[in-house]
Design a protein around this motif. Structure first.
Motif, short mmCIF file in Angstrom:
data_model
loop_
_atom_site.label_atom_id
_atom_site.label_comp_id
_atom_site.label_asym_id
_atom_site.label_seq_id
_atom_site.Cartn_x
_atom_site.Cartn_y
_atom_site.Cartn_z
N UNK A 121 39.85 73.90 8.84
CA UNK A 121 39.93 74.67 7.67
C UNK A 121 41.34 74.75 7.32
N UNK A 122 41.52 74.81 5.97
CA UNK A 122 43.09 74.91 5.49
C UNK A 122 43.71 76.27 5.85
N UNK A 123 42.91 77.39 5.39
CA UNK A 123 43.51 78.63 5.64
C UNK A 123 42.76 79.41 6.71
N UNK A 124 43.61 80.04 7.54
CA UNK A 124 42.98 80.93 8.65
C UNK A 124 43.62 81.95 9.15
N UNK A 125 42.98 82.77 10.09
CA UNK A 125 43.73 83.84 10.45
C UNK A 125 44.92 83.58 11.34
N UNK A 126 45.81 84.63 11.75
CA UNK A 126 46.95 84.60 12.35
C UNK A 126 46.52 83.81 13.84
N UNK A 127 45.48 84.48 14.31
CA UNK A 127 45.45 84.20 15.87
C UNK A 127 44.81 82.87 16.12
N UNK A 128 43.94 82.47 14.97
CA UNK A 128 43.40 80.85 15.06
C UNK A 128 44.34 80.01 14.85
N UNK A 129 45.23 80.39 13.85
CA UNK A 129 46.42 79.22 13.48
C UNK A 129 47.28 78.97 14.92
N UNK A 130 47.65 80.18 15.37
CA UNK A 130 48.52 79.86 16.76
C UNK A 130 47.69 79.33 17.88
N UNK A 131 46.30 79.42 17.85
CA UNK A 131 45.65 78.51 18.88
C UNK A 131 45.60 77.09 18.48
N UNK A 132 45.32 76.93 17.15
CA UNK A 132 45.34 75.51 16.67
C UNK A 132 46.69 74.84 16.99
N UNK A 133 47.81 75.59 16.75
CA UNK A 133 49.16 75.18 16.90
C UNK A 133 49.32 74.77 18.37
N UNK A 134 49.11 75.66 19.32
CA UNK A 134 49.14 75.34 20.51
C UNK A 134 48.23 74.18 20.97
N UNK A 135 47.06 74.11 20.60
CA UNK A 135 46.10 72.84 21.17
C UNK A 135 46.80 71.64 20.58
N UNK A 136 47.29 71.43 19.33
CA UNK A 136 48.13 70.37 18.92
C UNK A 136 49.10 69.94 19.85
N UNK A 137 49.90 71.04 20.30
CA UNK A 137 50.90 70.94 21.14
C UNK A 137 50.61 70.33 22.39
N UNK A 138 49.75 70.82 22.84
CA UNK A 138 49.02 70.55 24.22
C UNK A 138 48.50 69.24 24.28
N UNK A 139 47.77 68.69 23.36
CA UNK A 139 47.39 67.17 23.03
C UNK A 139 48.78 66.27 22.85
N UNK A 140 49.77 66.70 22.27
CA UNK A 140 50.77 65.80 22.24
C UNK A 140 51.43 65.78 23.65
N UNK A 141 51.60 66.89 24.17
CA UNK A 141 52.26 66.67 25.71
C UNK A 141 51.28 66.02 26.51
N UNK A 142 50.12 65.97 26.32
CA UNK A 142 49.06 65.30 27.29
C UNK A 142 49.12 64.08 26.93
N UNK A 143 49.52 63.61 25.68
CA UNK A 143 49.79 62.11 25.28
C UNK A 143 50.98 61.64 25.98
N UNK A 144 52.04 62.42 26.18
CA UNK A 144 53.28 62.06 26.78
C UNK A 144 53.46 62.20 28.22
N UNK A 145 52.33 62.87 28.72
CA UNK A 145 52.28 62.82 30.36
C UNK A 145 52.95 63.83 30.90
N UNK A 146 53.23 65.27 30.18
CA UNK A 146 53.92 66.27 30.77
C UNK A 146 53.31 67.53 30.39
N UNK A 147 53.76 68.71 30.83
CA UNK A 147 53.01 69.88 30.46
C UNK A 147 53.98 70.57 29.22
N UNK A 148 53.18 71.42 28.80
CA UNK A 148 53.78 72.39 27.70
C UNK A 148 54.95 73.13 28.09
N UNK A 149 54.83 73.54 29.29
CA UNK A 149 55.86 74.63 30.17
C UNK A 149 57.33 73.62 30.01
N UNK A 150 57.18 72.33 30.07
CA UNK A 150 58.53 71.60 29.97
C UNK A 150 59.28 71.58 28.65
#
Length: 405
Positions: A121-150
């Motif tokens: 969905x294009x427009x969402x709640x604050x909490x959902x957008x935060x979750x989606x952003x972190x999901x996308x970041x976690x997927x990118x980090x996983x692709x690179x072989x490292x953790x979000x904490x780095x």
């Protein structure tokens, strides 16, 4: 004779001197200490002291530049300095209408990995957008072989009215509420610093560092996506306005009590030029049934559909009026049109540019150059990452200067 900058012992001056040196190194790619001194007008002794500190904390490193064999015979080459890429890992995120794009860079600005995650969905709640952003970041980090904490810092680009200094979102088409301290919400999901800005500003940042705005100190970027945005570079700096809401080109008014814009007001340029506005006009005219996407509407116009042709003709004329107003207000050397919608030429046809030139205040000098740069969301995300690199660098310098008090 070059006048030497005499830096005081105050924390602010120490911080300024270090920032000046590291900015000079980043801009040059690699540079010798004596050349830093010349570029910054700071004494060689002060440059040596500053660079020693930056090396000690791991922000920069020494390298021996490659030199031609004949030059190598003349003596030992000067040691150069460069940004230490491994010092930090930075994320840049672009939230668009249908996808979240993530780019991970090292501290030097080199690409590590890119990733795109579709949005349901294009427009969402604050909490959902935060979750989606972190999901996308976690997927990118996983692709690179490292953790979000780095990750040392995250830059986020959102469409809408954003106060970058406060990470505060007054309004965004991605959020279902207004006046959100979005940085504070997102900070609950990650331990590293977060830097939020209007996505058009970050496109301007990307154009300045990587695109058609390189080596241009003053220019305007106009973005055409789901909506219309603008980024302004003046004297090599992004102009944001006192509230962070400057350069809202899409929300300049072109018709009194005109068409409804997604921001809630009427008569905005975006309400005549944005893809949602064009499809709305087409489907209202068509009785509410018809074109599902902009490509289909373009095909109809190319096939001679008079209704579709008239919609694009009006959009082009409105856009030309907007461009002329930008020229009349800012008189930029260069205007860059950027965004995925530029795969369709109805907003930058020769007719549109000619109409813009007709409405520009006439003087005996050439009109600003208009360039088209159609690039994807990953490059927009790279602008967000570049912004985060600058801010992480400033934080590191601030901490170093504070430790010396």
């Amino acid at each position: 004779m070059v006048k030497e900058n005499r830096l005081s012992h105050s924390g602010e001056q120490r911080e300024s001197g270090k920032q000046q040196v590291i900015d000079t190194i980043r801009a040059a790619g690699s540079i010798a200490r004596i050349d830093i001194s010349t570029a910054t007008r700071v004494s060689p002794a002060t440059v040596t002291a500053i660079t020693a500190e930056l090396i000690d904390v791991g922000l920069i490193e020494e390298i021996i530049p490659d030199v031609p064999r004949q030059d190598a015979k003349r003596g030992r080459p000067r040691v150069a300095l460069k940004i230490r890429g491994n010092a930090h890992r930075i994320a840049g995120i672009k939230v668009s209408h249908r996808v979240i794009s993530v780019v991970l860079l090292d501290f030097e600005g080199n690409d590590i990995v890119g990733h795109e995650m579709p949005l349901q969905q294009a427009c969402m709640s604050v909490s959902l957008l935060c979750t989606e952003i972190m999901n996308a970041l976690a997927q990118a980090c996983g692709k690179g072989g490292f953790d979000v904490s780095t990750i040392s810092g995250i830059g986020v680009g959102l469409a809408g009215l954003v106060d970058a200094k406060r990470n505060f979102v007054y309004w965004s088409s991605s959020l279902d509420e207004r006046n959100v301290d979005f940085g504070a919400h997102l900070a609950q999901h990650t331990p590293c610093p977060i830097f939020i800005d209007n996505d058009a500003n970050l496109v301007a940042k990307a154009e300045h560092l990587f695109g058609k705005g390189q080596n241009v100190s003053d220019f305007v970027v106009i973005t055409i996506e789901h909506g219309v945005g603008m980024g302004i570079v003046i004297n090599n700096e992004i102009y944001r306005g006192s509230r962070g809401c400057g350069a809202e080109f899409g929300h300049t008014k072109v018709q009194l009590e005109g068409a409804l814009c997604q921001c809630g007001q009427r008569g905005c340029l975006e309400a005549y030029v944005g893809d949602y506005a064009l499809l709305r006009e087409a489907n209202i005219t068509n009785g509410g049934v018809g074109h599902r996407d902009l490509g289909q509407l373009v095909e109809a116009a190319q096939s001679g559909d008079q209704m579709a042709c008239s919609i694009f003709d009006r959009a082009g004329r409105m856009f030309a009026m907007g461009l002329a107003n930008v020229v009349n207000v800012f008189d930029p050397k260069l205007i860059i049109l950027s965004g995925a919608r530029l795969s369709f030429d109805y907003l930058y046809s020769e007719q549109v540019i000619q109409e813009m030139q007709r409405w520009v205040v006439q003087v005996d000098a050439p009109s600003p150059e208009v360039l088209v740069h159609s690039w994807g969301d990953l490059m927009w995300a790279k602008g967000a990452a570049a912004y985060a690199i600058e801010e992480v660098s400033a934080l590191a310098i601030r901490e170093l200067a504070s430790s010396e008090k």
